[in-house]
Write a protein that holds these residues in place. Structure first.
Motif, PDB file in Angstrom:
ATOM      1  N   ARG A 197       0.800  -1.226   0.000  1.00 59.71           N
ATOM      2  CA  ARG A 197       0.000   0.000   0.000  1.00 59.71           C
ATOM      3  C   ARG A 197       0.835   1.279   0.000  1.00 59.71           C
ATOM      4  NH1 ARG A 197      -3.249  -3.263  -1.411  1.00 59.71           N
ATOM      5  NH2 ARG A 197      -5.057  -3.998  -0.230  1.00 59.71           N
ATOM      6  N   LYS A 198       2.147   1.137   0.076  1.00 61.41           N
ATOM      7  CA  LYS A 198       3.034   2.309   0.173  1.00 61.41           C
ATOM      8  C   LYS A 198       2.614   3.221   1.335  1.00 61.41           C
ATOM      9  CE  LYS A 198       5.006   0.805  -3.560  1.00 61.41           C
ATOM     10  NZ  LYS A 198       5.731  -0.401  -3.151  1.00 61.41           N
ATOM     11  N   MET A 199       2.268   2.570   2.442  1.00 61.38           N
ATOM     12  CA  MET A 199       1.898   3.316   3.640  1.00 61.38           C
ATOM     13  C   MET A 199       2.849   2.947   4.774  1.00 61.38           C
ATOM     14  SD  MET A 199      -2.230   2.930   3.666  1.00 61.38           S
ATOM     15  CE  MET A 199      -3.241   3.490   2.302  1.00 61.38           C
ATOM     16  N   VAL A 200       3.062   3.880   5.687  1.00 65.32           N
ATOM     17  CA  VAL A 200       3.901   3.603   6.844  1.00 65.32           C
ATOM     18  C   VAL A 200       3.001   3.488   8.072  1.00 65.32           C
ATOM     19  CG1 VAL A 200       5.853   4.360   8.233  1.00 65.32           C
ATOM     20  CG2 VAL A 200       5.764   4.941   5.804  1.00 65.32           C
ATOM     21  N   LEU A 201       2.961   2.291   8.628  1.00 59.85           N
ATOM     22  CA  LEU A 201       2.141   2.052   9.817  1.00 59.85           C
ATOM     23  C   LEU A 201       3.045   1.887  11.016  1.00 59.85           C
ATOM     24  CD1 LEU A 201      -0.590   1.232  11.216  1.00 59.85           C
ATOM     25  CD2 LEU A 201      -0.034  -1.128  10.584  1.00 59.85           C
ATOM     26  N   ASN A 202       2.748   2.619  12.095  1.00 55.51           N
ATOM     27  CA  ASN A 202       3.416   2.351  13.369  1.00 55.51           C
ATOM     28  C   ASN A 202       2.403   2.537  14.496  1.00 55.51           C
ATOM     29  OD1 ASN A 202       3.271   5.148  13.919  1.00 55.51           O
ATOM     30  ND2 ASN A 202       5.255   5.488  12.935  1.00 55.51           N
ATOM     31  N   SER A 203       2.874   2.543  15.735  1.00 53.64           N
ATOM     32  CA  SER A 203       1.939   2.612  16.858  1.00 53.64           C
ATOM     33  C   SER A 203       1.370   4.012  17.083  1.00 53.64           C
ATOM     34  CB  SER A 203       2.615   2.146  18.143  1.00 53.64           C
ATOM     35  OG  SER A 203       2.856   0.769  18.090  1.00 53.64           O
ATOM     36  N   HIS A 204       1.791   4.965  16.247  1.00 54.98           N
ATOM     37  CA  HIS A 204       1.284   6.337  16.395  1.00 54.98           C
ATOM     38  C   HIS A 204       0.325   6.732  15.279  1.00 54.98           C
ATOM     39  CE1 HIS A 204       4.155   7.436  19.569  1.00 54.98           C
ATOM     40  NE2 HIS A 204       5.018   6.691  18.912  1.00 54.98           N
ATOM     41  N   THR A 205       0.685   6.350  14.052  1.00 60.26           N
ATOM     42  CA  THR A 205      -0.042   6.868  12.892  1.00 60.26           C
ATOM     43  C   THR A 205       0.005   5.888  11.721  1.00 60.26           C
ATOM     44  OG1 THR A 205       2.003   7.872  12.126  1.00 60.26           O
ATOM     45  CG2 THR A 205       0.470   9.321  13.308  1.00 60.26           C
ATOM     46  N   LEU A 206      -0.796   6.243  10.701  1.00 62.93           N
ATOM     47  CA  LEU A 206      -0.697   5.586   9.401  1.00 62.93           C
ATOM     48  C   LEU A 206      -0.475   6.703   8.392  1.00 62.93           C
ATOM     49  CD1 LEU A 206      -1.006   3.029   7.611  1.00 62.93           C
ATOM     50  CD2 LEU A 206      -3.455   3.527   7.506  1.00 62.93           C
ATOM     51  N   TYR A 207       0.587   6.578   7.613  1.00 64.79           N
ATOM     52  CA  TYR A 207       0.953   7.634   6.677  1.00 64.79           C
ATOM     53  C   TYR A 207       0.947   7.088   5.260  1.00 64.79           C
ATOM     54  CZ  TYR A 207       3.550  11.553   4.691  1.00 64.79           C
ATOM     55  OH  TYR A 207       3.940  12.639   3.947  1.00 64.79           O
ATOM     56  N   ASP A 208       0.229   7.788   4.377  1.00 62.33           N
ATOM     57  CA  ASP A 208       0.158   7.380   2.973  1.00 62.33           C
ATOM     58  C   ASP A 208       1.223   8.143   2.195  1.00 62.33           C
ATOM     59  OD1 ASP A 208      -0.477   7.136   0.235  1.00 62.33           O
ATOM     60  OD2 ASP A 208      -2.557   6.627   0.738  1.00 62.33           O
ATOM     61  N   THR A 209       2.231   7.426   1.709  1.00 57.04           N
ATOM     62  CA  THR A 209       3.355   8.118   1.059  1.00 57.04           C
ATOM     63  C   THR A 209       3.007   8.553  -0.366  1.00 57.04           C
ATOM     64  OG1 THR A 209       4.359   6.092   0.209  1.00 57.04           O
ATOM     65  CG2 THR A 209       5.077   6.812   2.380  1.00 57.04           C
ATOM     66  N   ARG A 210       1.943   7.970  -0.941  1.00 48.34           N
ATOM     67  CA  ARG A 210       1.561   8.414  -2.291  1.00 48.34           C
ATOM     68  C   ARG A 210       0.764   9.708  -2.212  1.00 48.34           C
ATOM     69  NH1 ARG A 210       1.030   2.540  -4.987  1.00 48.34           N
ATOM     70  NH2 ARG A 210      -0.551   2.169  -3.407  1.00 48.34           N
ATOM     71  N   LEU A 211      -0.115   9.800  -1.197  1.00 49.21           N
ATOM     72  CA  LEU A 211      -0.938  11.008  -1.047  1.00 49.21           C
ATOM     73  C   LEU A 211      -0.246  12.044  -0.166  1.00 49.21           C
ATOM     74  CD1 LEU A 211      -4.384   9.253  -0.393  1.00 49.21           C
ATOM     75  CD2 LEU A 211      -3.518  10.187  -2.566  1.00 49.21           C
ATOM     76  N   ASN A 212       0.861  11.623   0.480  1.00 48.88           N
ATOM     77  CA  ASN A 212       1.543  12.496   1.427  1.00 48.88           C
ATOM     78  C   ASN A 212       0.646  12.996   2.539  1.00 48.88           C
ATOM     79  OD1 ASN A 212       4.279  12.590   0.716  1.00 48.88           O
ATOM     80  ND2 ASN A 212       3.759  13.803  -1.107  1.00 48.88           N
ATOM     81  N   LEU A 213      -0.110  12.097   3.118  1.00 47.60           N
ATOM     82  CA  LEU A 213      -0.890  12.536   4.272  1.00 47.60           C
ATOM     83  C   LEU A 213      -1.104  11.432   5.299  1.00 47.60           C
ATOM     84  CD1 LEU A 213      -4.097  11.486   3.689  1.00 47.60           C
ATOM     85  CD2 LEU A 213      -4.022  13.442   2.174  1.00 47.60           C
ATOM     86  N   PHE A 214      -1.351  11.886   6.526  1.00 52.53           N
ATOM     87  CA  PHE A 214      -1.667  10.964   7.613  1.00 52.53           C
ATOM     88  C   PHE A 214      -3.127  10.560   7.501  1.00 52.53           C
ATOM     89  CE2 PHE A 214       1.983  13.233   9.421  1.00 52.53           C
ATOM     90  CZ  PHE A 214       2.726  12.158   9.878  1.00 52.53           C
ATOM     91  N   LEU A 215      -3.428   9.278   7.686  1.00 48.46           N
ATOM     92  CA  LEU A 215      -4.803   8.806   7.627  1.00 48.46           C
ATOM     93  C   LEU A 215      -5.306   8.595   9.054  1.00 48.46           C
ATOM     94  CD1 LEU A 215      -4.234   6.167   4.785  1.00 48.46           C
ATOM     95  CD2 LEU A 215      -5.105   8.512   4.560  1.00 48.46           C
ATOM     96  N   PRO A 216      -6.198   9.463   9.507  1.00 43.08           N
ATOM     97  CA  PRO A 216      -6.650   9.337  10.895  1.00 43.08           C
ATOM     98  C   PRO A 216      -7.599   8.152  11.053  1.00 43.08           C
ATOM     99  CG  PRO A 216      -7.814  11.124   9.797  1.00 43.08           C
ATOM    100  CD  PRO A 216      -6.849  10.559   8.787  1.00 43.08           C
ATOM    101  N   ALA A 217      -7.698   7.647  12.278  1.00 40.73           N
ATOM    102  CA  ALA A 217      -8.615   6.536  12.535  1.00 40.73           C
ATOM    103  C   ALA A 217      -9.137   6.647  13.954  1.00 40.73           C
ATOM    104  CB  ALA A 217      -7.896   5.202  12.346  1.00 40.73           C
ATOM    105  N   ALA A 218     -10.440   6.366  14.104  1.00 43.18           N
ATOM    106  CA  ALA A 218     -11.061   6.422  15.424  1.00 43.18           C
ATOM    107  C   ALA A 218     -11.176   5.031  16.040  1.00 43.18           C
ATOM    108  CB  ALA A 218     -12.440   7.080  15.325  1.00 43.18           C
TER     109      ALA A 218
END
Ligand code: ATP
Ligand code: MN
Ligand code: MN
Length: 362
Positions: free
Chosen positions: A320-341
């Motif tokens: 998915r070209k995303m960076v997932l860690n225990s703080h956030t999910l970041y989409d490197t193609r869209l250059n944005l953080f994807l928030p989640a509730a």
């Protein structure tokens, strides 16, 4: 997409049941055997081999029956055959595993790495210095960190599994302390217990508050002030995470997070412990404080298993070209953080069907 890490369909078709090794005899691979080999590879500093064995053990968990070693080797992919070596596959893995288990180095490394605060590097150094037993460690006045001293002092308790009931009472103790300090704050049991395991090696607790910012300093309520007699050891760390820094590079430090946290040893009162001279037991407790906006990511990260997290993060990066860690999910193609509730929303962002905690034991 429905996906459980480590259970991707094997690259070659599975042999039919008639070709299974009926006795699970000398050449058969077992999950336990592979875990021993993974451990041994880790002790030797071969992370790649260790990971290959861990993956294979996890695939095996999902396979229906016991197959002969060669068939398994094929089913599990060439990575494993390379790690094992063709001769081992042919001679029988159990012979190799027995050899490992009996070796002095493996046994000593296992003894030492079971001390809280001792990793492969330290254990290996002690082994090279000729130290073999816990008594050796004490008699030679080996230099120990405060953490290792506590680990050695409570060695037996800390290597006795924590029962679910014990984890729940520690959860309640922490909940009470946290509520007194900051009403509305919540405590969530994560780690193996959230995955439904009946016992574990520690208690993982995640703290948060529904209003962002209020959670700051929450740990001091539990780890420092009112509970001194109940805490035998604690090492606290402040929150060092800043969103403006952007995401960590994938494969970098992404396994470690930067939450306010406390690695501790609690003194838990236990009644009627058979054969116990005292009425308490030392229990390892990890406390982590997450701001509410990062809570679902922290919960996903701290629920584990380690192998599940590693595979999920790898999937996010590779597929998915995303960076997932225990703080956030970041989409490197869209250059944005994807928030989640919620955890569900994180799986949605990843384009995956939700995997409930009880199915994250791979
Ligand atoms: P056990 O019953 O042995 O405790 P567990 O699955 O709860 O099993 P833990 O070592 O407590 O294992 O870890 C739980 C999860 O917390 C792991 O999956 C890991 O992703 C996360 N975790 C543990 N330690 C750290 C750490 N220092 N930094 C970030 N995440 C961690
Ligand atoms: Mn745990
Ligand atoms: Mn833990």
């Amino acid at each position: 997409v429905s996906w459980v890490p480590g259970t991707d369909p094997p690259p070659t078709p599975l042999p039919s049941s008639s070709s299974r090794c009926p006795t699970g005899g000398d050449s058969a691979l077992s999950q336990e055997a592979l875990e021993t080999l993974a451990e041994e590879a880790g002790f030797s500093g071969s992370e790649g081999r260790s990971l290959a064995f861990t993956r294979a053990a996890s695939v095996l968990k999902a396979l229906p029956g016991q197959l002969s070693a060669l068939e398994e080797g094929q089913a599990l992919g060439s990575g494993l055959s390379l790690s094992l070596g063709q001769d081992v596959l042919e001679d029988g893995v159990s012979v190799e595993v027995e050899r490992v288990k009996l070796s002095e180095r493996y046994r000593t490394m296992k003894l030492f790495t079971k001390i809280f605060g001792v990793g492969v590097r330290t254990a290996s150094r002690w082994y090279q210095e000729g130290i073999r037993t816990l008594v050796d460690l004490q008699e030679r006045n080996t230099k120990l960190t405060r953490q290792q001293q506590a680990g050695l002092q409570h060695y037996e308790d800390l290597n006795t599994p924590v029962e679910r009931g014990e984890a729940e009472s520690i959860g309640r103790m922490v909940q009470e302390a946290v509520q007194r300090f900051l009403p509305g704050a919540s405590v969530t049991l994560a780690g193996g217990f959230r995955r439904g395991k009946p016992r574990g090696h520690d208690v993982d607790l995640l703290l948060t508050h529904p209003e962002a910012g209020r959670e700051a300093g929450l740990l001091s309520a539990v780890c420092l002030s009112p509970h001194q007699g109940l805490i035998l050891y604690q090492h606290s760390q402040e929150n060092s995470f800043a969103l403006h820094e952007g995401p960590e590079p994938p494969g970098g430090r992404d396994v470690l997070d930067r939450f306010e946290r406390c690695f501790s040893i609690f003194r838990l009162e236990v009644q009627g412990r058979p054969g116990a001279a005292r009425g308490w037991k030392a229990v390892r407790v990890d406390l982590v404080v997450a701001p509410v906006g990062q809570f679902p990511f922290a919960l996903l990260g701290w629920t584990g298993s380690r192998h599940f997290e590693r595979e999920l993060r790898r999937f996010a990066g590779h597929e998915r070209k995303m960076v997932l860690n225990s703080h956030t999910l970041y989409d490197t193609r869209l250059n944005l953080f994807l928030p989640a509730a919620s955890e569900e929303e994180i799986f949605q962002h990843l384009g995956l069907e939700y995997v409930p905690p009880t199915q994250r034991n791979a």
